[in-house]
Design an enzyme around this catalytic site. Structure first.
Site, PDB file in Angstrom:
ATOM      1  N   ASP A 158      18.196   3.502  -0.095  1.00  0.00           N
ATOM      2  CA  ASP A 158      17.710   4.586   0.653  1.00  0.00           C
ATOM      3  C   ASP A 158      18.576   4.741   1.870  1.00  0.00           C
ATOM      4  O   ASP A 158      19.353   4.076   2.477  1.00  0.00           O
ATOM      5  CB  ASP A 158      16.219   4.412   0.958  1.00  0.00           C
ATOM      6  CG  ASP A 158      15.841   3.085   1.315  1.00  0.00           C
ATOM      7  OD1 ASP A 158      16.528   2.162   1.810  1.00  0.00           O
ATOM      8  OD2 ASP A 158      14.656   2.780   1.186  1.00  0.00           O
ATOM      9  N   ASN A 160       2.721  -0.808   2.465  1.00  0.00           N
ATOM     10  CA  ASN A 160       2.010   0.150   1.551  1.00  0.00           C
ATOM     11  C   ASN A 160       2.446   0.247   0.126  1.00  0.00           C
ATOM     12  O   ASN A 160       1.898   1.002  -0.597  1.00  0.00           O
ATOM     13  CB  ASN A 160       2.036   1.505   2.195  1.00  0.00           C
ATOM     14  CG  ASN A 160       3.472   2.020   2.269  1.00  0.00           C
ATOM     15  OD1 ASN A 160       4.252   1.562   1.919  1.00  0.00           O
ATOM     16  ND2 ASN A 160       3.668   3.270   2.658  1.00  0.00           N
ATOM     17  N   HIS A 184       5.445   0.524  -0.931  1.00  0.00           N
ATOM     18  CA  HIS A 184       6.624   1.469  -1.308  1.00  0.00           C
ATOM     19  C   HIS A 184       8.104   0.483  -1.712  1.00  0.00           C
ATOM     20  O   HIS A 184       7.948  -0.660  -1.261  1.00  0.00           O
ATOM     21  CB  HIS A 184       7.110   2.371  -0.200  1.00  0.00           C
ATOM     22  CG  HIS A 184       7.769   1.800   0.968  1.00  0.00           C
ATOM     23  ND1 HIS A 184       7.713   2.293   2.329  1.00  0.00           N
ATOM     24  CD2 HIS A 184       8.586   0.683   1.418  1.00  0.00           C
ATOM     25  CE1 HIS A 184       8.199   1.598   3.260  1.00  0.00           C
ATOM     26  NE2 HIS A 184       9.081   0.681   2.779  1.00  0.00           N
ATOM     27  N   GLU A 223       7.269   6.215  -1.438  1.00  0.00           N
ATOM     28  CA  GLU A 223       6.083   6.202  -0.669  1.00  0.00           C
ATOM     29  C   GLU A 223       4.829   6.317  -1.623  1.00  0.00           C
ATOM     30  O   GLU A 223       5.076   7.099  -2.548  1.00  0.00           O
ATOM     31  CB  GLU A 223       5.828   7.038   0.521  1.00  0.00           C
ATOM     32  CG  GLU A 223       6.699   7.078   1.435  1.00  0.00           C
ATOM     33  CD  GLU A 223       6.349   5.983   2.760  1.00  0.00           C
ATOM     34  OE1 GLU A 223       6.003   4.717   2.121  1.00  0.00           O
ATOM     35  OE2 GLU A 223       6.660   5.975   3.716  1.00  0.00           O
TER      36      GLU A 223
HETATM   37  C1  GLP Z   1      11.998  -0.357   4.459  1.00  0.00           C
HETATM   38  C2  GLP Z   1      13.128  -0.231   3.382  1.00  0.00           C
HETATM   39  C3  GLP Z   1      12.523  -0.992   2.242  1.00  0.00           C
HETATM   40  C4  GLP Z   1      12.080  -2.326   2.421  1.00  0.00           C
HETATM   41  C5  GLP Z   1      10.640  -2.125   3.188  1.00  0.00           C
HETATM   42  C6  GLP Z   1      10.272  -3.664   3.918  1.00  0.00           C
HETATM   43  O1  GLP Z   1      11.301   0.824   5.068  1.00  0.00           O
HETATM   44  N1  GLP Z   1      13.120   1.430   2.953  1.00  0.00           N
HETATM   45  O2  GLP Z   1      13.318  -0.747   1.295  1.00  0.00           O
HETATM   46  O3  GLP Z   1      12.005  -2.935   1.350  1.00  0.00           O
HETATM   47  O4  GLP Z   1      10.838  -1.053   4.165  1.00  0.00           O
HETATM   48  O5  GLP Z   1      10.927  -3.859   4.874  1.00  0.00           O
HETATM   49  P1  GLP Z   1      10.934  -5.052   5.484  1.00  0.00           P
HETATM   50  O6  GLP Z   1      11.499  -6.141   4.728  1.00  0.00           O
HETATM   51  O7  GLP Z   1      11.411  -5.314   6.887  1.00  0.00           O
HETATM   52  O8  GLP Z   1       9.522  -5.709   5.610  1.00  0.00           O
END
Ligand code: GLP
Length: 237
Positions: free
Chosen positions: A67, A136, A138, A143
């Site tokens: 992403d 959440n 995702h 989402e």
């Molecule tokens: C972000 C990314 C995800 C990631 C998630 C968790 O928004 N788009 O690909 O897995 O959030 O992030 P973190 O590893 O900082 O908890």
């Protein structure tokens, strides 16, 4: 599904990096699906370390990131292109032209999304997809919603995601409201998926994702039906 319990973040990172390294050794021209966020940082650090110490060779590896924020220039410190360049790509011998991150500055986002899916399928799909998980549920920026979205698409980020990611920005107002994310099809078609999760704050959502009903309200729950999912986590489930 295989769940590997790690005693701490370093061990989780090392195990995830070992699986990625094995993939690169077994298929030097493999296609890796990569994730951002704070969770994979230790994994990338290990890969850089092994590139330096044991010549782990990325010269023929191709990557597709999950992403990117819409409206952030690749040189913006919070863009995912910047993150990938600085935490992995610039430190290993991968060819920059073999690395793909959706272009959040593309003049035509729909076209960018369609091209991204085409490129993934032109490369024969993803061999190994690394995933984190949002609070959440995702994956990438898929989402929670009414249905699973198949293709790469533009998404309006949820309040929960904006709040969670605001820790990386000067203020919450600076967090982009939209992002491009790979859809569920390319993720689910990956031959192998490795999900990493650490921190007790992810315990509830990880439990729902792995053992709850398969529902677009918890996007990661679809992974339960993937034929080759490995979850590496510090969390006792
Ligand atoms: C972000 C990314 C995800 C990631 C998630 C968790 O928004 N788009 O690909 O897995 O959030 O992030 P973190 O590893 O900082 O908890």
């Amino acid at each position: 599904m295989k769940i590997i319990k790690a005693t701490n973040y370093d061990e989780m990172s090392k195990k995830a990096a070992s699986i990625i390294a094995a993939q690169v050794v077994l298929k030097p021209n493999c296609v890796l699906g990569l994730a951002t966020g704070s969770t994979p940082l230790g994994t990338y650090k290990k890969l850089v370390e092994w590139h330096n110490s044991i010549d782990l060779d990325f010269s023929n590896v191709v990557t597709f990131n999950l992403d990117e924020y819409v409206g952030l220039d690749p040189n913006h410190e919070q863009s995912y292109r910047y993150y990938m360049n600085n935490n992995l790509f610039n430190m290993i011998n991968i060819k920059m032209e073999n690395t793909h991150v959706p272009n959040g500055m593309a003049p035509n986002i729909e076209e960018e999304c369609a091209n991204y899916d085409k490129m993934i399928s032109d490369f024969g799909g993803i061999d190994l997809q690394l995933l984190g998980i949002g609070h959440n549920g995702h994956i990438g920026f898929n989402e929670p919603g009414e249905y699973f979205q198949k293709g790469t698409h533009c998404v309006t980020l949820s309040e929960k995601t904006i709040n969670a990611n605001s820790r990386f920005f000067e203020s919450i107002d600076m967090v982009p409201r939209k992002a491009i994310t790979m859809g569920m099809l390319a993720i689910m078609q990956a031959k192998k998926i490795v999900m990493i999760a650490s921190g007790e704050d992810k315990k509830e959502i990880l439990g729902k994702a792995l053992f709850g009903p398969i529902t677009p309200r918890v996007p990661a729950s679809i992974l339960q039906i993937h034929p080759d999912l490995t979850v590496i986590t510090t969390i006792s489930l």
